[in-house]
Design a protein around this motif. Structure first.
Motif, short mmCIF file in Angstrom:
data_model
loop_
_atom_site.label_atom_id
_atom_site.label_comp_id
_atom_site.label_asym_id
_atom_site.label_seq_id
_atom_site.Cartn_x
_atom_site.Cartn_y
_atom_site.Cartn_z
N GLU A 160 -9.52 -4.47 0.75
CA GLU A 160 -9.47 -3.44 1.86
C GLU A 160 -9.28 -2.05 0.88
O GLU A 160 -9.92 -1.01 1.34
N SER B 231 0.66 3.72 1.91
CA SER B 231 1.01 3.98 3.29
C SER B 231 2.20 3.10 3.85
O SER B 231 2.93 3.73 4.55
N CYS C 249 1.00 -1.24 -0.03
CA CYS C 249 -0.08 0.05 -0.10
C CYS C 249 0.71 1.25 0.04
O CYS C 249 2.02 1.15 0.46
N HIS D 98 -1.01 -4.43 5.64
CA HIS D 98 -2.44 -4.41 6.29
C HIS D 98 -3.44 -4.86 5.43
O HIS D 98 -4.72 -5.00 5.73
N GLU D 99 -3.05 -5.14 4.21
CA GLU D 99 -4.18 -5.45 3.02
C GLU D 99 -3.83 -6.87 2.81
O GLU D 99 -2.87 -7.34 2.40
ZN ZN Z 1 -3.75 0.28 2.47
#
Ligand code: ZN
Ligand code: ZN
Length: 344
Positions: free
Chosen positions: A150, A40, A38, A63-64
């Protein structure tokens, strides 16, 4: 078990971490399958921080993701061993004023995967998560598709939190995966037109292929002049999806009086500069979008219905041992990358 840890600025290493134990009541043990890279994650990779969130090395990002349930703790009813799931990386407390008001995404005690000081990420073989973060995937969605839920949930939430977009003229500034997820969420709601601005030509081509009515490279053309000429009444709403100061200025110049600026992007600086005079005279509304809330199932449904198109977001797929290579590629926007997937 193996994990991929950030051990310094722009340095990822495969490390051995302790095996994890049985899930507690209400939790599940998940075999991680697909992890998305991602924007981020890139902030942490490149600078070691996002705002006040600072990485302490070593740190596991990610986190995805989607995976398969291996074990379920007591009281878990929504999934069972063998369930293939997309996972919401946000873990809320369920008890604070925000959670009670249905705003779990701004929970006072929120922990988010791969966020320093909150929770390690999912770039590892197994992870324990609260069962209520898991959403079962239908048979026609792969683990890669599940991972995409996500980022797509963020576009869906951004559009929902604006409201009815039907027959409106809309701008999307920045066409990375989040800009793309906003466009995907807009299309079924029948806007009058969508203008996309993006500095990378290959991403503009993807935007046009996805139905953007006007695709402009602001490095090559005067975006504001072009939009204000083509749309005499200017734009109803602009989704800022790149976290860039110049994009916010452009948005305010292109918005009609009474228009709305939705800020979805994450800037690498701490303070936005805003042109007070225009904001005031045009009575512009600014609304921030914080990740997503209650939109994972919507994303699964959207991918189930129109999956073949949206799956094109994934441009690269590597085994976790090659994480560093693919992070470097995403960091440099090489090889027409949109979304890269790391598999475990
Ligand atoms: Zn993300
Ligand atoms: Zn809470």
């Amino acid at each position: 078990m193996k994990a991929v840890a950030l051990t310094n600025i722009k340095t990822l290493e495969v490390v051995e971490i302790p095996e994890i134990n049985d899930p507690a009541n209400g939790e599940v043990l998940i075999k991680v399958k697909s992890v998305g890279v991602c924007g981020s994650d890139m902030h942490y990779y490149r600078t070691g921080r996002i705002g006040s969130q600072v990485v302490a090395y070593p740190f596991v990002l990610g986190h995805e993701f989607a995976g398969e349930i291996v074990k379920a703790g007591g009281g878990v009813t929504n999934v069972r061993p063998g369930s293939r799931v997309a996972v919401d990386p946000a873990m809320s407390c369920g008890e604070c004023d925000q959670c009670r008001a249905g705003r779990e995404h701004t929970c006072r005690n929120l922990t988010f995967l791969g966020n320093p000081g909150q929770a390690d990420g999912c770039m590892k073989e197994y992870i324990i998560m609260p069962a209520n973060t898991c959403f079962e995937l239908p048979d026609n969605l792969s683990f890669d598709d599940g991972m995409l839920c996500e980022p797509f949930s963020i576009g869906i939430y951004a559009v929902k939190s604006f409201g009815n977009v039907s027959r409106l003229d809309i701008g999307i500034l920045g066409f990375g995966p989040i800009g793309m997820s906003v466009l995907s969420a807009l299309k079924p709601n029948k806007p009058s037109s969508v203008i996309v601005s993006e500095k990378l030509d290959y991403r503009l081509r993807i935007a046009s292929g996805f139905g953007a009515d006007m695709a402009v490279n602001p490095l090559k053309e005067d975006l504001v002049a072009k939009v204000n000429e083509g749309y005499k009444n200017q734009l109803d709403v602009v989704f800022e999806c790149c976290g860039q100061q110049d994009a916010v200025h452009q948005a305010i110049e292109m918005l009609k009086p009474g228009g709305t600026l939705m800020i979805v992007g994450i800037p690498e600086f701490d303070v936005w500069h805003l042109p007070v005079d225009q904001l005031r005279r045009k009575e512009i509304t600014i609304k921030n979008v914080r990740r997503q809330n209650h939109c994972m199932q919507d994303a699964i449904d959207m991918l189930t219905e129109v999956s073949s198109d949206l799956k094109q977001m994934i441009t690269h797929r590597v085994d976790y041992t090659k994480s560093q290579e693919v992070y470097d590629l995403v960091e440099a926007y090489e090889d027409n990358v949109m979304k890269a997937v790391v598999t475990f």
